[in-house]
Design a protein around this motif. Structure first.
Motif, PDB file in Angstrom:
ATOM      1  N   ASP A   1       0.830  -1.207   0.000  1.00 28.03           N
ATOM      2  CA  ASP A   1       0.000   0.000   0.000  1.00 28.03           C
ATOM      3  C   ASP A   1       0.863   1.255   0.000  1.00 28.03           C
ATOM      4  O   ASP A   1       0.563   2.239  -0.670  1.00 28.03           O
ATOM      5  N   VAL A   2       1.946   1.201   0.769  1.00 33.58           N
ATOM      6  CA  VAL A   2       2.835   2.364   0.861  1.00 33.58           C
ATOM      7  C   VAL A   2       3.563   2.592  -0.460  1.00 33.58           C
ATOM      8  O   VAL A   2       3.660   3.718  -0.936  1.00 33.58           O
TER       9      VAL A   2
ATOM     10  N   ARG B   1       1.388   4.215  -2.914  1.00 30.71           N
ATOM     11  CA  ARG B   1       1.215   5.639  -2.625  1.00 30.71           C
ATOM     12  C   ARG B   1       2.370   6.460  -3.185  1.00 30.71           C
ATOM     13  O   ARG B   1       2.189   7.558  -3.695  1.00 30.71           O
TER      14      ARG B   1
ATOM     15  N   GLN C   1       4.259   5.421  -5.650  1.00 35.11           N
ATOM     16  CA  GLN C   1       4.391   5.011  -7.050  1.00 35.11           C
ATOM     17  C   GLN C   1       5.750   4.408  -7.356  1.00 35.11           C
ATOM     18  O   GLN C   1       6.415   4.765  -8.326  1.00 35.11           O
TER      19      GLN C   1
END
Length: 41
Positions: free
Chosen positions: A29-30, A33, A35
Motif C-alpha cells: 500500500d505504501v 502511494r 508510485q
C-alpha cells in the motif's frame, strides 16, 4: 504508473518507514502511494 528504477530520497525513505512501522500499513500500500515497485521478498 509505477517506476521500478525510482530512487527514494532520504526523506521519502523515512516517510515509507514511518507509514509501515508506526501506521501499520502494508508495504504494498505504501509503495503504491509513492508510485514505486517493492522488490522485497
Amino acid at each position: 504508473m509505477s517506476y521500478p528504477n525510482a530512487v527514494l530520497t532520504l526523506r521519502h525513505r523515512l516517510n515509507v518507514t514511518q507509514l509501515v512501522v508506526e501506521e501499520d500499513l502494508l508495504i504494498g500500500d505504501v509503495t503504491a502511494r509513492f508510485q514505486v515497485v517493492c522488490l522485497s521478498r
